[in-house]
Design a protein around this motif. Sequence first.
Motif: not given
Length: 226
Positions: A133-138, A170-171, A164-168
């Motif tokens: 979840n690092a990208v989403w948090q950023l 989970g992926v 995109m950040a949220f999807g990344s």
Amino acid sequence: MSLTSRRESAYRETAAYGGLADAIGGLATVVIAIVGLAGVNAPTMAAIDTIVFGAALLILAGTMLSEYARIIFPAGATASQVEAFGGSSLSVVFLAGVAGIVLGVLSLLGIEPFVLIPISTIAFGSALLLSSNAVWQLRALSQESSRAKGGAKLSSGEILASEMAFGSAGVQALSGLAVIVLAVLALVGVANDLTLNLVALLALGATIVFTGGSLSATLLNFMRTP
């Protein structure tokens, strides 16, 4: 003021290009894994792939840690707050990248490749899982910083970057789990030719391409925020 603005813009562009370089590293990982799966010296291809992916992780961790620090520290936050927004998990990513490069080099030299490569892949999968979840948090932190500075409502590009950040997240989590399982099976000898490990590296490369693209989208949209 103009000089400060120029420096800020240059810094953000450098960070965004770091995300693109990370995606390129992921693409190279995918290509090398496919070559290995095609039967071209699988142990050597797996060792090279491990080194390449380790370098891609280093780029990812360095880019994101520097961006976290740039956003948080000017606001007067403490080091504990940086860790709360992913600094700790990204340190694990950095360490996994270093370890992967070292183990990959040893494997390339012929030192127990059927053991060291799966171990490094397990470390890679664990790092992706912990930092999923690092990208989403950023992205969320960037939006908060923008609002604090009086930023306008989200544009369509910024909404897409958020998706995109949220999807990344989970992926990346699912990929990390799958990679750990495949690497463990390779380690216990289910496929002594490193086929499972090459499949795991292929999944890692594809995941990091998506993560790098999401990171670039996040940073490039944040660059346009007034």
